[in-house]
Design a protein around this motif. Structure first.
Motif, mmCIF file in Angstrom:
data_model
loop_
_atom_site.group_PDB
_atom_site.id
_atom_site.type_symbol
_atom_site.label_atom_id
_atom_site.label_comp_id
_atom_site.label_asym_id
_atom_site.label_seq_id
_atom_site.Cartn_x
_atom_site.Cartn_y
_atom_site.Cartn_z
ATOM 1 N N THR A 90 -18.628 17.904 13.066
ATOM 2 C CA THR A 90 -20.080 18.027 12.974
ATOM 3 C C THR A 90 -20.621 16.779 12.292
ATOM 4 O OG1 THR A 90 -20.023 20.441 12.849
ATOM 5 C CG2 THR A 90 -21.983 19.354 11.976
ATOM 6 N N VAL A 91 -21.573 16.116 12.933
ATOM 7 C CA VAL A 91 -22.138 14.872 12.412
ATOM 8 C C VAL A 91 -23.588 15.123 12.007
ATOM 9 C CG1 VAL A 91 -22.621 12.443 12.877
ATOM 10 C CG2 VAL A 91 -20.662 13.563 13.987
ATOM 11 N N VAL A 92 -23.940 14.687 10.795
ATOM 12 C CA VAL A 92 -25.323 14.760 10.327
ATOM 13 C C VAL A 92 -25.770 13.347 9.976
ATOM 14 C CG1 VAL A 92 -26.940 15.761 8.680
ATOM 15 C CG2 VAL A 92 -24.962 17.098 9.446
ATOM 16 N N VAL A 93 -26.864 12.911 10.582
ATOM 17 C CA VAL A 93 -27.361 11.547 10.427
ATOM 18 C C VAL A 93 -28.679 11.586 9.665
ATOM 19 C CG1 VAL A 93 -27.905 9.410 11.637
ATOM 20 C CG2 VAL A 93 -26.376 11.086 12.711
ATOM 21 N N TYR A 94 -28.853 10.619 8.746
ATOM 22 C CA TYR A 94 -30.134 10.543 8.057
ATOM 23 C C TYR A 94 -30.594 9.097 7.916
ATOM 24 C CZ TYR A 94 -27.755 9.230 3.632
ATOM 25 O OH TYR A 94 -27.018 8.597 2.663
ATOM 26 N N GLY A 95 -31.911 8.953 7.790
ATOM 27 C CA GLY A 95 -32.535 7.678 7.491
ATOM 28 C C GLY A 95 -33.275 7.792 6.176
ATOM 29 N N GLN A 96 -34.250 6.870 5.960
ATOM 30 C CA GLN A 96 -35.019 6.941 4.721
ATOM 31 C C GLN A 96 -35.855 8.210 4.692
ATOM 32 O OE1 GLN A 96 -34.688 4.597 2.193
ATOM 33 N NE2 GLN A 96 -35.715 6.183 1.014
ATOM 34 N N GLY A 97 -36.620 8.413 5.743
ATOM 35 C CA GLY A 97 -37.338 9.661 5.973
ATOM 36 C C GLY A 97 -36.941 10.110 7.367
ATOM 37 N N ASN A 98 -37.909 10.553 8.163
ATOM 38 C CA ASN A 98 -37.621 10.819 9.575
ATOM 39 C C ASN A 98 -37.927 9.547 10.359
ATOM 40 O OD1 ASN A 98 -36.667 13.496 9.587
ATOM 41 N ND2 ASN A 98 -38.737 14.256 9.247
ATOM 42 N N ASP A 99 -37.013 8.593 10.281
ATOM 43 C CA ASP A 99 -37.255 7.313 10.935
ATOM 44 C C ASP A 99 -36.536 7.231 12.279
ATOM 45 O OD1 ASP A 99 -34.571 6.676 10.377
ATOM 46 O OD2 ASP A 99 -35.092 5.638 8.512
ATOM 47 N N MET A 100 -36.703 6.101 12.950
ATOM 48 C CA MET A 100 -36.162 5.953 14.300
ATOM 49 C C MET A 100 -34.688 5.610 14.313
ATOM 50 S SD MET A 100 -37.969 2.316 15.285
ATOM 51 C CE MET A 100 -38.646 1.327 13.971
ATOM 52 N N PHE A 101 -34.155 5.100 13.213
ATOM 53 C CA PHE A 101 -32.782 4.600 13.219
ATOM 54 C C PHE A 101 -31.766 5.740 13.271
ATOM 55 C CE2 PHE A 101 -35.514 1.721 10.709
ATOM 56 C CZ PHE A 101 -35.631 0.728 11.670
ATOM 57 N N ASN A 121 -33.751 16.595 8.474
ATOM 58 C CA ASN A 121 -35.215 16.598 8.443
ATOM 59 C C ASN A 121 -35.708 16.088 7.086
ATOM 60 O OD1 ASN A 121 -37.784 16.965 9.388
ATOM 61 N ND2 ASN A 121 -37.724 19.206 9.381
ATOM 62 N N GLY A 122 -36.463 15.015 7.114
ATOM 63 C CA GLY A 122 -36.949 14.406 5.880
ATOM 64 C C GLY A 122 -36.050 13.316 5.338
ATOM 65 N N GLY A 123 -34.817 13.239 5.848
ATOM 66 C CA GLY A 123 -33.907 12.175 5.486
ATOM 67 C C GLY A 123 -33.596 12.087 4.006
ATOM 68 N N PHE A 124 -33.276 10.877 3.573
ATOM 69 C CA PHE A 124 -32.878 10.651 2.184
ATOM 70 C C PHE A 124 -34.030 10.974 1.228
ATOM 71 C CE2 PHE A 124 -31.799 7.769 -1.452
ATOM 72 C CZ PHE A 124 -30.587 8.368 -1.785
ATOM 73 N N ASP A 125 -35.268 10.725 1.648
ATOM 74 C CA ASP A 125 -36.421 11.037 0.805
ATOM 75 C C ASP A 125 -36.455 12.517 0.456
ATOM 76 O OD1 ASP A 125 -37.239 8.412 0.875
ATOM 77 O OD2 ASP A 125 -38.728 8.709 2.451
ATOM 78 N N GLU A 126 -36.207 13.362 1.441
ATOM 79 C CA GLU A 126 -36.232 14.815 1.202
ATOM 80 C C GLU A 126 -35.084 15.225 0.291
ATOM 81 O OE1 GLU A 126 -37.880 18.710 1.874
ATOM 82 O OE2 GLU A 126 -38.626 16.664 2.072
ATOM 83 N N TRP A 127 -33.922 14.629 0.493
ATOM 84 C CA TRP A 127 -32.761 14.919 -0.356
ATOM 85 C C TRP A 127 -33.080 14.607 -1.825
ATOM 86 C CZ3 TRP A 127 -28.167 17.171 1.095
ATOM 87 C CH2 TRP A 127 -27.097 17.085 0.213
#
Length: 280
Positions: A90-101, A121-127
Motif C-alpha cells: 500500500t502506497v501513500v503519497v503526500y505533498g506540501q498540501g494537496n499539490d500536483m506533485f 488529503n491535506g498533505g504534510f500541512d495537515e499532518w
C-alpha cells in the motif's frame, strides 16, 4: 477504498501494517528544484522516503516530449522497487498540501499497473496541523521487485491528440491557470495560449475552499459539462498539474480518461502547431 485518505487513516495504517505500507514525500517547487528535498531533510512523516519530480518522476527534457517527460518506465520500476514497493504494497503519497506533485506519482504508479496507491488529503500541512510526529531520520529501505504492467491506454502522444482533435473524437481539457490558458501570461514557455479546442478546467478547482479534495458528488457537478461517454484527454503545461484532474475525473465516474504527458510544452515544440488564446 477511496484514493484520497485522511491523516488518521494513514497513522492507523502505519501503526498496524508498517511492513506493508510505503509513504512517499513528493514536495517540490518549480522555481527552486532543491526546496522539496531540503524540506524533507528538515522534517517529514516517519518512514517516508523522498522522490523528486525532476530526478525521479520525469525524464530529462529534450527538444520534443515536453518539459517533464515521463521517466523510462523500466528505470522507474527499478527505483520504485528499491524503495520497498511491489504490487502488494500500500502506497501513500503526500505533498506540501494537496499539490500536483503527489498526484503525478499517483498517476505514474497507476500507469505502471499498481492498484493500491493513495493521496494524503491535506498533505504534510495537515499532518503538522494535527500535531502528528515528524522526524529527520532517513528510513532504512527494504528493497523489493516491482514488475510494471503498463496501462498503455492511459496516456496519449501528440499524434493521437492531433488526430482526435481533427476528427473531434475526444474532448481535450487544459488544467492550467486561466490566465495562462488565455495566453495573458506565460512564465515558462516561449509561446502563450492553449492547444486549439481545449477547454479550461483549472486543476485547483477540484479542491474546496479550504484546500481539501472535493467529494465525488461535488466533482461530478464540477465536470457536468463533459460527456462521460466521450474520451477525455487531460493536459496542462508539462503533464504534472493535469494529474489531479485525471484523478478527479475518475473519481467523478469518468472511465475513458487519458493523460497527454507532453501537454502544452510538447505541443509548442512543433512550430507548425497552432495556439489559441480565446475561451473555448
Amino acid at each position: 477504498m477511496s484514493v484520497v485518505v485522511s491523516t488518521a487513516w494513514l497513522a492507523e495504517r502505519m501503526q498496524h501494517y508498517p511492513d506493508q505500507t510505503v509513504v512517499v514525500d513528493t514536495r517540490f517547487q518549480l522555481q527552486d528544484e532543491d526546496a522539496g528535498r531540503k524540506a524533507y531533510l528538515e522534517g517529514h512523516i516517519p518512514q517516508a522516503v523522498y522522490l523528486d519530480l525532476n530526478k525521479d518522476l520525469s525524464a530529462k527534457a529534450a527538444k520534443h516530449g515536453g518539459s517533464h517527460p515521463l521517466p523510462d518506465m523500466e528505470a522507474f520500476a527499478a527505483k520504485i522497487g528499491h524503495i520497498g514497493i511491489d504490487h502488494d504494497t500500500t502506497v501513500v503519497v503526500y505533498g506540501q498540501g494537496n499539490d500536483m506533485f503527489a498526484a503525478r506519482l499517483w498517476w505514474l504508479l497507476d500507469y505502471a499497473g499498481h492498484g493500491d496507491v493513495h493521496l494524503l488529503n491535506g498533505g504534510f500541512d495537515e499532518w503538522l496541523k494535527e500535531g502528528r510526529p515528524v522526524t529527520t531520520a532517513i528510513p532504512a529501505l527494504n528493497a523489493k521487485t516491482f514488475e510494471p504492467v503498463i496501462r498503455e491506454n492511459a496516456a496519449v502522444g501528440i499524434e493521437d491528440v492531433q488526430l482526435k482533435l481533427a476528427h473531434q473524437s475526444a474532448a481535450l481539457i487544459d488544467s492550467r491557470a486561466r490566465e495562462r490558458y488565455l495566453g495573458q501570461t506565460e512564465p515558462m514557455y516561449r509561446r502563450a495560449g492553449h492547444i486549439p479546442g481545449a477547454k479550461n478546467f483549472v486543476w485547483t478547482d477540484v479542491l474546496d475552499d479550504e484546500g481539501y479534495w472535493k467529494n465525488t458528488d461535488e466533482l461530478a457537478e464540477h465536470f457536468a459539462s463533459l460527456n462521460q461517454d466521450e474520451e477525455i484527454i487531460v493536459s496542462c503545461g508539462s503533464g504534472v498539474s493535469a494529474c489531479p484532474n485525471v484523478l478527479a475525473l475518475r473519481s467523478a465516474g469518468f472511465t475513458n480518461v487519458k493523460l497527454y504527458p507532453g501537454s502544452f510544452s510538447d505541443w509548442i515544440s512543433y512550430d507548425a502547431n497552432e495556439v489559441e488564446t480565446k475561451d473555448e
